[in-house]
Design a protein around this motif. Structure first.
Motif, PDB file in Angstrom:
ATOM      1  N   GLY A 160      -9.582   5.585  -4.124  1.00 39.83           N
ATOM      2  CA  GLY A 160     -10.519   4.727  -4.027  1.00 39.83           C
ATOM      3  C   GLY A 160     -10.735   3.704  -5.291  1.00 39.83           C
ATOM      4  N   VAL A 161     -11.780   3.145  -5.449  1.00 38.42           N
ATOM      5  CA  VAL A 161     -11.697   2.137  -6.603  1.00 38.42           C
ATOM      6  C   VAL A 161     -13.169   2.827  -7.329  1.00 38.42           C
ATOM      7  CG1 VAL A 161     -12.371  -0.285  -7.094  1.00 38.42           C
ATOM      8  CG2 VAL A 161     -10.793   0.269  -5.203  1.00 38.42           C
ATOM      9  N   LEU A 162     -12.916   2.645  -8.771  1.00 35.87           N
ATOM     10  CA  LEU A 162     -13.882   3.031  -9.588  1.00 35.87           C
ATOM     11  C   LEU A 162     -14.395   1.574 -10.091  1.00 35.87           C
ATOM     12  CD1 LEU A 162     -15.407   5.109 -11.139  1.00 35.87           C
ATOM     13  CD2 LEU A 162     -13.646   4.994 -12.936  1.00 35.87           C
ATOM     14  N   LEU A 163     -15.596   1.331 -10.132  1.00 31.67           N
ATOM     15  CA  LEU A 163     -16.288  -0.118 -10.416  1.00 31.67           C
ATOM     16  C   LEU A 163     -16.918   0.174 -11.739  1.00 31.67           C
ATOM     17  CD1 LEU A 163     -17.865  -1.196  -7.240  1.00 31.67           C
ATOM     18  CD2 LEU A 163     -15.630  -1.929  -8.232  1.00 31.67           C
ATOM     19  N   THR A 164     -16.520  -0.768 -12.830  1.00 27.55           N
ATOM     20  CA  THR A 164     -17.164  -0.277 -14.069  1.00 27.55           C
ATOM     21  C   THR A 164     -17.621  -1.726 -14.604  1.00 27.55           C
ATOM     22  OG1 THR A 164     -14.996  -0.872 -15.356  1.00 27.55           O
ATOM     23  CG2 THR A 164     -15.560   1.420 -14.778  1.00 27.55           C
ATOM     24  N   PRO A 195      -7.664   3.355   0.402  1.00 27.13           N
ATOM     25  CA  PRO A 195      -9.068   3.457   0.643  1.00 27.13           C
ATOM     26  C   PRO A 195      -9.314   3.882   2.354  1.00 27.13           C
ATOM     27  CG  PRO A 195      -9.092   1.821  -0.679  1.00 27.13           C
ATOM     28  CD  PRO A 195      -7.635   1.991  -0.408  1.00 27.13           C
ATOM     29  N   GLN A 196      -8.579   3.280   3.094  1.00 26.05           N
ATOM     30  CA  GLN A 196      -8.899   3.465   4.334  1.00 26.05           C
ATOM     31  C   GLN A 196      -7.839   4.536   5.126  1.00 26.05           C
ATOM     32  OE1 GLN A 196      -7.945   0.372   3.493  1.00 26.05           O
ATOM     33  NE2 GLN A 196     -10.146  -0.029   2.982  1.00 26.05           N
ATOM     34  N   LYS A 197      -6.875   5.026   4.455  1.00 24.62           N
ATOM     35  CA  LYS A 197      -5.972   5.777   4.873  1.00 24.62           C
ATOM     36  C   LYS A 197      -5.826   6.972   3.898  1.00 24.62           C
ATOM     37  CE  LYS A 197      -1.091   6.380   6.323  1.00 24.62           C
ATOM     38  NZ  LYS A 197       0.070   5.467   6.375  1.00 24.62           N
ATOM     39  N   PRO A 198      -6.422   8.183   3.954  1.00 23.28           N
ATOM     40  CA  PRO A 198      -6.536   9.327   3.118  1.00 23.28           C
ATOM     41  C   PRO A 198      -5.443  10.224   3.588  1.00 23.28           C
ATOM     42  CG  PRO A 198      -8.323   9.658   4.432  1.00 23.28           C
ATOM     43  CD  PRO A 198      -7.824   8.157   4.754  1.00 23.28           C
ATOM     44  N   TYR A 199      -4.918  11.170   2.756  1.00 19.41           N
ATOM     45  CA  TYR A 199      -3.931  12.099   3.257  1.00 19.41           C
ATOM     46  C   TYR A 199      -4.642  13.293   3.063  1.00 19.41           C
ATOM     47  CZ  TYR A 199       0.129  15.417   3.186  1.00 19.41           C
ATOM     48  OH  TYR A 199       0.740  16.427   3.439  1.00 19.41           O
ATOM     49  N   GLN A 200      -4.226  14.071   4.401  1.00 21.31           N
ATOM     50  CA  GLN A 200      -5.002  15.483   4.574  1.00 21.31           C
ATOM     51  C   GLN A 200      -3.975  16.522   5.009  1.00 21.31           C
ATOM     52  OE1 GLN A 200      -8.384  15.361   6.437  1.00 21.31           O
ATOM     53  NE2 GLN A 200      -8.869  17.637   6.599  1.00 21.31           N
TER      54      GLN A 200
END
Length: 76
Positions: A66-70, A52-57
């Motif tokens: 990311g995290v999907l909260l359910t 989450p703190q290190k995306p790739y571009q």
């Protein structure tokens, strides 16, 4: 919400040509896109250490983890 009712699932957000796609795993991305379209192969993307703190571009895409909260479905 009680702790036991919360669930977290990994979600991978891929942006290509200003369009947004969501996947449940890195492998699932490569069922839709090929390495040439993304500008990175599956093995190389795994080695990036996506978080989450290190995306790739690159010039072809942006890939974020990311995290999907359910919540749990209530019966009755």
């Amino acid at each position: 919400m009680e702790e036991k009712d919360k669930k977290e699932r990994t979600v991978i957000h891929v942006e290509v040509n200003e369009k947004h796609y969501y996947f449940g795993s890195l492998a699932a991305i490569y069922e839709v896109f090929d390495s040439k379209t993304l500008g990175i192969g599956y093995g190389a993307l795994r080695n990036v250490g996506l978080s989450p703190q290190k995306p790739y571009q690159n010039k072809h895409c942006i890939i974020r983890k990311g995290v999907l909260l359910t919540i749990s479905k209530k019966n009755g």
